[in-house]
Design a protein around this motif. Structure first.
Motif, PDB file in Angstrom:
ATOM      1  N   MET A  60     -21.493  33.118  60.236  1.00 26.40           N
ATOM      2  CA  MET A  60     -21.600  33.410  58.804  1.00 26.40           C
ATOM      3  C   MET A  60     -20.741  34.607  58.406  1.00 26.40           C
ATOM      4  O   MET A  60     -20.085  34.593  57.365  1.00 26.40           O
ATOM      5  N   THR A  61     -20.732  35.639  59.245  1.00 30.01           N
ATOM      6  CA  THR A  61     -19.908  36.814  58.948  1.00 30.01           C
ATOM      7  C   THR A  61     -18.426  36.455  58.981  1.00 30.01           C
ATOM      8  O   THR A  61     -17.657  36.839  58.085  1.00 30.01           O
ATOM      9  N   GLY A  62     -18.017  35.726  60.012  1.00 33.98           N
ATOM     10  CA  GLY A  62     -16.614  35.317  60.107  1.00 33.98           C
ATOM     11  C   GLY A  62     -16.201  34.437  58.952  1.00 33.98           C
ATOM     12  O   GLY A  62     -15.094  34.581  58.404  1.00 33.98           O
ATOM     13  N   ALA A  63     -17.087  33.516  58.530  1.00 30.74           N
ATOM     14  CA  ALA A  63     -16.760  32.623  57.423  1.00 30.74           C
ATOM     15  C   ALA A  63     -16.608  33.396  56.115  1.00 30.74           C
ATOM     16  O   ALA A  63     -15.670  33.154  55.341  1.00 30.74           O
ATOM     17  N   ALA A  64     -17.524  34.333  55.842  1.00 36.55           N
ATOM     18  CA  ALA A  64     -17.447  35.116  54.601  1.00 36.55           C
ATOM     19  C   ALA A  64     -16.205  35.996  54.582  1.00 36.55           C
ATOM     20  O   ALA A  64     -15.512  36.098  53.562  1.00 36.55           O
ATOM     21  N   LEU A  65     -15.907  36.630  55.723  1.00 34.91           N
ATOM     22  CA  LEU A  65     -14.744  37.511  55.800  1.00 34.91           C
ATOM     23  C   LEU A  65     -13.453  36.711  55.626  1.00 34.91           C
ATOM     24  O   LEU A  65     -12.552  37.101  54.868  1.00 34.91           O
ATOM     25  N   LEU A  66     -13.354  35.580  56.336  1.00 37.96           N
ATOM     26  CA  LEU A  66     -12.154  34.747  56.252  1.00 37.96           C
ATOM     27  C   LEU A  66     -11.960  34.201  54.848  1.00 37.96           C
ATOM     28  O   LEU A  66     -10.837  34.204  54.309  1.00 37.96           O
ATOM     29  N   LEU A  67     -13.031  33.756  54.216  1.00 31.80           N
ATOM     30  CA  LEU A  67     -12.932  33.195  52.868  1.00 31.80           C
ATOM     31  C   LEU A  67     -12.458  34.247  51.868  1.00 31.80           C
ATOM     32  O   LEU A  67     -11.641  33.946  50.985  1.00 31.80           O
ATOM     33  N   LEU A  91     -13.928  40.257  47.151  1.00 30.35           N
ATOM     34  CA  LEU A  91     -12.631  39.938  46.552  1.00 30.35           C
ATOM     35  C   LEU A  91     -11.949  41.121  45.865  1.00 30.35           C
ATOM     36  O   LEU A  91     -10.746  41.342  46.073  1.00 30.35           O
ATOM     37  N   PRO A  92     -12.647  41.894  45.013  1.00 28.41           N
ATOM     38  CA  PRO A  92     -11.938  42.984  44.321  1.00 28.41           C
ATOM     39  C   PRO A  92     -11.274  43.965  45.279  1.00 28.41           C
ATOM     40  O   PRO A  92     -10.107  44.332  45.087  1.00 28.41           O
ATOM     41  N   ALA A  93     -12.002  44.393  46.305  1.00 26.32           N
ATOM     42  CA  ALA A  93     -11.440  45.357  47.257  1.00 26.32           C
ATOM     43  C   ALA A  93     -10.302  44.738  48.057  1.00 26.32           C
ATOM     44  O   ALA A  93      -9.280  45.388  48.310  1.00 26.32           O
ATOM     45  N   VAL A  94     -10.452  43.474  48.459  1.00 22.23           N
ATOM     46  CA  VAL A  94      -9.409  42.807  49.233  1.00 22.23           C
ATOM     47  C   VAL A  94      -8.127  42.681  48.405  1.00 22.23           C
ATOM     48  O   VAL A  94      -7.021  42.959  48.894  1.00 22.23           O
ATOM     49  N   VAL A  95      -8.255  42.293  47.144  1.00 24.63           N
ATOM     50  CA  VAL A  95      -7.080  42.150  46.273  1.00 24.63           C
ATOM     51  C   VAL A  95      -6.411  43.504  46.071  1.00 24.63           C
ATOM     52  O   VAL A  95      -5.178  43.622  46.105  1.00 24.63           O
ATOM     53  N   ARG A  96      -7.197  44.555  45.880  1.00 20.02           N
ATOM     54  CA  ARG A  96      -6.631  45.893  45.678  1.00 20.02           C
ATOM     55  C   ARG A  96      -5.856  46.356  46.916  1.00 20.02           C
ATOM     56  O   ARG A  96      -4.760  46.904  46.810  1.00 20.02           O
ATOM     57  N   ILE A  97      -6.441  46.157  48.095  1.00 18.95           N
ATOM     58  CA  ILE A  97      -5.780  46.578  49.337  1.00 18.95           C
ATOM     59  C   ILE A  97      -4.472  45.811  49.534  1.00 18.95           C
ATOM     60  O   ILE A  97      -3.419  46.388  49.828  1.00 18.95           O
ATOM     61  N   ALA A  98      -4.538  44.489  49.394  1.00 18.48           N
ATOM     62  CA  ALA A  98      -3.346  43.662  49.606  1.00 18.48           C
ATOM     63  C   ALA A  98      -2.279  43.947  48.553  1.00 18.48           C
ATOM     64  O   ALA A  98      -1.083  43.995  48.866  1.00 18.48           O
ATOM     65  N   GLN A  99      -2.690  44.160  47.315  1.00 15.79           N
ATOM     66  CA  GLN A  99      -1.713  44.448  46.261  1.00 15.79           C
ATOM     67  C   GLN A  99      -1.050  45.796  46.485  1.00 15.79           C
ATOM     68  O   GLN A  99       0.155  45.959  46.306  1.00 15.79           O
ATOM     69  N   PRO A 137      -1.831  46.368  57.073  1.00 11.38           N
ATOM     70  CA  PRO A 137      -2.906  46.933  56.245  1.00 11.38           C
ATOM     71  C   PRO A 137      -4.078  45.987  56.044  1.00 11.38           C
ATOM     72  O   PRO A 137      -5.234  46.417  56.030  1.00 11.38           O
ATOM     73  N   VAL A 138      -3.785  44.701  55.895  1.00 13.52           N
ATOM     74  CA  VAL A 138      -4.870  43.729  55.705  1.00 13.52           C
ATOM     75  C   VAL A 138      -5.726  43.625  56.961  1.00 13.52           C
ATOM     76  O   VAL A 138      -6.962  43.543  56.887  1.00 13.52           O
ATOM     77  N   ALA A 139      -5.095  43.648  58.135  1.00 14.74           N
ATOM     78  CA  ALA A 139      -5.850  43.578  59.387  1.00 14.74           C
ATOM     79  C   ALA A 139      -6.742  44.797  59.570  1.00 14.74           C
ATOM     80  O   ALA A 139      -7.896  44.687  60.013  1.00 14.74           O
ATOM     81  N   VAL A 140      -6.214  45.976  59.252  1.00 10.15           N
ATOM     82  CA  VAL A 140      -7.024  47.200  59.350  1.00 10.15           C
ATOM     83  C   VAL A 140      -8.210  47.125  58.392  1.00 10.15           C
ATOM     84  O   VAL A 140      -9.345  47.470  58.742  1.00 10.15           O
ATOM     85  N   ASP A 141      -7.957  46.669  57.177  1.00 15.83           N
ATOM     86  CA  ASP A 141      -9.037  46.552  56.198  1.00 15.83           C
ATOM     87  C   ASP A 141     -10.083  45.542  56.660  1.00 15.83           C
ATOM     88  O   ASP A 141     -11.290  45.768  56.491  1.00 15.83           O
ATOM     89  N   ALA A 142      -9.637  44.446  57.258  1.00 13.67           N
ATOM     90  CA  ALA A 142     -10.579  43.431  57.728  1.00 13.67           C
ATOM     91  C   ALA A 142     -11.468  43.984  58.838  1.00 13.67           C
ATOM     92  O   ALA A 142     -12.672  43.680  58.907  1.00 13.67           O
ATOM     93  N   GLY A 143     -10.898  44.802  59.721  1.00 10.89           N
ATOM     94  CA  GLY A 143     -11.686  45.385  60.792  1.00 10.89           C
ATOM     95  C   GLY A 143     -12.794  46.280  60.274  1.00 10.89           C
ATOM     96  O   GLY A 143     -13.928  46.246  60.761  1.00 10.89           O
ATOM     97  N   THR A 144     -12.469  47.103  59.273  1.00 12.16           N
ATOM     98  CA  THR A 144     -13.490  47.985  58.711  1.00 12.16           C
ATOM     99  C   THR A 144     -14.437  47.233  57.769  1.00 12.16           C
ATOM    100  O   THR A 144     -15.617  47.568  57.680  1.00 12.16           O
ATOM    101  N   ARG A 145     -13.923  46.220  57.089  1.00 17.00           N
ATOM    102  CA  ARG A 145     -14.761  45.472  56.152  1.00 17.00           C
ATOM    103  C   ARG A 145     -15.815  44.632  56.885  1.00 17.00           C
ATOM    104  O   ARG A 145     -16.847  44.282  56.315  1.00 17.00           O
TER     105      ARG A 145
END
Length: 269
Positions: free
Chosen positions: A74-81, A143-151, A188-196
């Motif tokens: 469930m955690t992997g699915a939510a993070l990946l989505l 989504l908001p934090a992910v979009v901000r980091i990637a942007q 940057p996205v990978a680092v954010d995913a690790g902490t998220r």
């Protein structure tokens, strides 16, 4: 080319910490026997029950072996989505129409203002339960934090210059945006995913405890921690066993990402 002085050991430690909970989640259910026990609730560790029993009288070792599949999946699915949706949205805002980008960011900012636990409480109160609902809800909350980091990573000067150069050479903007800039923001996205991952695990644990995803009697690691937390000083292994597996999962992911990025920086220099 120099080898990283820290990348190897960090990655090795990370893979060990990550491998233990992942292997437990993968093969643990095959090794776990029946969780029911005649020893009673909160029985201390002994020959019959190496880690004792929990508040419901179930064998803690059996629960630890069989409780990882749900939380990891469930955690992997939510993070990946969240990243499958968030990263393309962020890339669309780079070099696109300014009014559309601003509108998208304002909508996401309004979502960012909503406390995650409050959203989960509302879902639980309205009867919208189930693992699918939980995964989608937590993914949307990220989504908001992910979009901000990637942007933010995509708006780096190097990315903008490369985008203009590729466009002048005849490359289409969508292709340059998604292929070149998409590759450049992987770090940057990978680092954010690790902490998220830590935040997603926390929300999953809280939601499962509220009964939004899994019932309070499920063998999920996160549910077990919440269920037995009041018995921490009476039968600590009922809490420590699933908690250490969750901590190992979070720490392992972060160390693996740090090691990979350390090697990548060394190769570039």
């Amino acid at each position: 080319m120099k080898r990283s002085a820290t990348g190897g050991p960090i990655a090795a430690a990370g893979w060990v910490l990550l491998g233990v909970p992942l292997l437990t989640a993968l093969i643990g259910p095959l090794l776990a026997g029946p969780a029911s026990s005649d020893a009673g609730a909160l029985h201390s560790p002994g020959a019959d029950h190496p880690l004792g029993t929990d508040e419901l009288g179930r064998d803690v070792l059996t629960l630890a072996l069989g409780g990882g599949t749900s939380i990891v999946t469930m955690t992997g699915a939510a993070l990946l989505l969240s990243y499958l949706i968030g990263v393309p949205l962020a890339l669309l805002t780079v070099g696109g129409r300014q009014w559309a980008s601003r509108l998208l960011l304002r909508l996401l900012d309004s979502l960012l203002a909503l406390p995650g636990l409050l959203v989960l409480l509302v879902l639980a109160a309205t009867g919208r339960r189930g693992t699918g609902t939980l995964v989608i809800a937590i993914a949307v909350l990220q989504l908001p934090a992910v979009v901000r980091i990637a942007q933010g990573a995509a708006l780096a000067p190097g990315c903008g210059t490369a985008l203009e150069a590729m466009t002048m050479q005849g490359e289409s903007r969508p292709r340059a945006r998604f292929i070149y800039i998409g590759r450049s923001i992987l770090g940057p996205v990978a680092v954010d995913a690790g902490t998220r991952l830590n935040l997603v695990l926390y929300l999953m644990a809280s939601a499962n405890f509220l009964g939004l995803g899994l019932s309070s009697t499920a063998t999920d690691w996160a549910v077990l921690v919440e269920l037995n937390r009041d018995a921490l000083f009476v039968q600590p292994w009922a809490v420590l066993a699933p908690a250490m597996l969750l901590v190992s999962l979070c720490a392992g992911v972060n160390l693996v990402v740090d090691g990979a990025l350390s090697r990548r920086r060394t190769v570039r220099t």
